[in-house]
Enzyme design. Sequence first.
Site, mmCIF file in Angstrom:
data_model
loop_
_atom_site.group_PDB
_atom_site.id
_atom_site.type_symbol
_atom_site.label_atom_id
_atom_site.label_comp_id
_atom_site.label_asym_id
_atom_site.label_seq_id
_atom_site.Cartn_x
_atom_site.Cartn_y
_atom_site.Cartn_z
ATOM 1 N N SER A 163 0.835 -1.198 0.000
ATOM 2 C CA SER A 163 0.000 0.000 0.000
ATOM 3 C C SER A 163 0.868 1.246 0.000
ATOM 4 C CB SER A 163 -0.896 0.005 1.254
ATOM 5 O OG SER A 163 -1.569 1.232 1.404
ATOM 6 N N TYR A 176 -2.466 -0.094 10.352
ATOM 7 C CA TYR A 176 -2.531 -0.487 8.937
ATOM 8 C C TYR A 176 -1.252 -0.092 8.207
ATOM 9 C CZ TYR A 176 -4.519 -1.145 4.265
ATOM 10 O OH TYR A 176 -4.763 -1.567 2.977
#
Length: 279
Positions: A163, A176
């Site tokens: 990501s 995250y």
Amino acid sequence: MSLEFSGKVAVITGGGGVLCSTMATALAQKGAKIAVLDLKLENAEKVANDINGKGGNAIGVACNVLDIDSLKVAHATVSEKLGPCDILINGAGGNHPKGTTSKNHLFEEDLTGNEELKTFFDLDPEGIKFVFDLNFIGSLLPTQVFAKDMIGREGCTVINISSMNAFRPLTKIPAYSGAKAAISNFTQWLAVHFAKVGIRVNALAPGFFLTEQNRTLLTTADGSLTDRGNTIIAHTPMGRFGEAEDLTGTLLWLCGDGSKFITGVVIPIDGGFSAFSGV
């Protein structure tokens, strides 16, 4: 239907989601046999049925990527119905509210005991553990189970999902961001570890794509952008959110012979977000 991946078996965890279902469809259109793995069987079967309705070959399989026994059962099903795995996409992942702060920055006045305001000091270790487990352990365990099929066979590859958070941690979501940084590191480690047995390992690093997980963070009920959504678009030189189909070209390249000398890379697919300094 192109036969570029004819005879190959692709296993996709988290396959019931928007992004991974699009990847599954793209590989099916190139001739791969698809195993759609998802925690919810109905979601997996919906994607598989859609692929089959378009002339592809897919099965839906219920699977918990955090449960080794569940993965072994899924592996047995895939092996029986489709054959050994050639392509593994570790798509399962996500965030959790208990690993998220309310605000971008901490101010002294935030430490007044407001129960509705969650600061760094209020983060729940169990929530953070859940995020790390889902993203990192949820990629490690499927690789342990399915990558054994690849040893001694040509053209096999593992694709992880990193990501933008792995390049620069985003505000509010430390769990995250940290988990995706771990995925990028794991991708490089595993690429080296598997190099002598012919398994390539690479990762996609999507920028900002509208999914059901983040839609309420980036858009309002009427479809307009939230403050966070506006900030993201302002820092994306191409001026838009990604669409699921934006991932498939890079995916197919990394899975195919055109990238046969490439392993251990994490490729941003982000409209220039990671290249932009903000000024």
